[in-house]
Scaffold this active site. Sequence first.
Site, PDB file in Angstrom:
ATOM      1  N   GLU A  30      -8.918   6.459  -8.686  1.00 48.43           N
ATOM      2  CA  GLU A  30      -7.803   5.927  -7.896  1.00 48.43           C
ATOM      3  C   GLU A  30      -6.869   7.104  -7.628  1.00 48.43           C
ATOM      4  O   GLU A  30      -6.642   7.926  -8.515  1.00 48.43           O
ATOM      5  CB  GLU A  30      -7.093   4.825  -8.692  1.00 48.43           C
ATOM      6  CG  GLU A  30      -5.943   4.161  -7.947  1.00 48.43           C
ATOM      7  CD  GLU A  30      -5.375   2.943  -8.699  1.00 48.43           C
ATOM      8  OE1 GLU A  30      -6.158   2.038  -9.063  1.00 48.43           O
ATOM      9  OE2 GLU A  30      -4.159   2.925  -8.922  1.00 48.43           O
ATOM     10  N   ARG A  71       0.810  -1.227   0.000  1.00 49.62           N
ATOM     11  CA  ARG A  71       0.000   0.000   0.000  1.00 49.62           C
ATOM     12  C   ARG A  71       0.839   1.270   0.000  1.00 49.62           C
ATOM     13  O   ARG A  71       0.358   2.337  -0.383  1.00 49.62           O
ATOM     14  CB  ARG A  71      -0.947  -0.001   1.196  1.00 49.62           C
ATOM     15  CG  ARG A  71      -1.885  -1.200   1.229  1.00 49.62           C
ATOM     16  CD  ARG A  71      -2.782  -1.259   0.023  1.00 49.62           C
ATOM     17  NE  ARG A  71      -3.637  -2.465   0.022  1.00 49.62           N
ATOM     18  CZ  ARG A  71      -4.507  -2.732  -0.934  1.00 49.62           C
ATOM     19  NH1 ARG A  71      -4.641  -1.916  -1.973  1.00 49.62           N
ATOM     20  NH2 ARG A  71      -5.226  -3.832  -0.878  1.00 49.62           N
TER      21      ARG A  71
END
Length: 343
Positions: free
Chosen positions: A332, A225
């Site tokens: 995103e 992440r």
Amino acid sequence: MRDYLPVLHGENMSIAEFFQQPAQRRNSVLGAVCFSVSGMPAELEIPCLRVPMRRLDTAEAVCEVWRGSRQMKQGKCGDIHYRHDDGLLFGVIVLSETLFQTDTDKTPLQQATESAYRQIFELLDRENFPYLIRIWNYIADINALSFGLERYQQFNRGRQDAFIAHGRDVAGNAPAACALGYVEGPLTIAFLAGTVAPLNIENPRQISACLYPPQYGPRSPTFSRASLVTLNRAEVLFVSGTASIVGHATLHPHDVAAQTRETLTNIGAVLSEANRHAAQPGFDLAGLSYKVYVRHPADQALIHAELARCVGDSLKAVYLQADVCRQDLLLEIEATGMLASGL
Ligand code: 3EB
């Protein structure tokens, strides 16, 4: 004002600014990723990646420029063009699927992806930059189905195969990344690698991508992440492409404002994790520089309004039209942040 630049330094500038920098300043550029540009002057020394995505917030093209320091060396290796100083290497690779066969059990996109990643890992081994820190993946027609599998999932196969072939960790220690789609063109990848191991960070609100259940494809995506890299005087945080996913599920499938808020909550959670490990726990939403990939251009104004409300007046964001790797994701967001440390 800081009287020095951190070792690794990212900034956005126009193409004109990029090419009009004084020679000495231009010499500190490791490489650049340029969006919304129609053509680019031939640039022999510095690897520049042209990503054919339209900018939505203004008509102006934008270059994300990565700077290093000290002595630079550049080279070509297979399809890769790279440049490095003694601690960081930036590279770009553009590979056409049409070079690959359709009569094997691997699809052309899968083969192109595997080849690109194998070339990257071979270069990193050869040049002694063992750690992949951040990788940007741009893939044509990412949501289309071909050879019985969504193209993003074909990409995931090729990527994971290359990681495994090179003995690299696919579960728990993958680089920060993003994977976005554009209409058509070759597989287009940029990457940053280093000599010092980055810290790879997960998001407690989300399942690690390596553990996504099989409904998202036969092979898991290989990324973490965020990655945090400490280079003598700076801590640089790369927040991967982040979306409205909690656990493994997409939330708010038809609500772009809610997806924007959920995405920022996810980025906030990643920042909290980063701050637990950073020398100075100073990462916050207001201090990041954002790149926002928007599926439907008409949503840009609403997304911007939500972002500005959550992040504040200091918001630095570039908006690009792109396809996101799940049909139900409308946006995103990736981000980078830098903190001077240890002074
Ligand atoms: C997600 O969280 C959204 O395949 O490299 C984000 C960042 C996403 C990186 C990748 C995919 C990738 O699953 C998609």
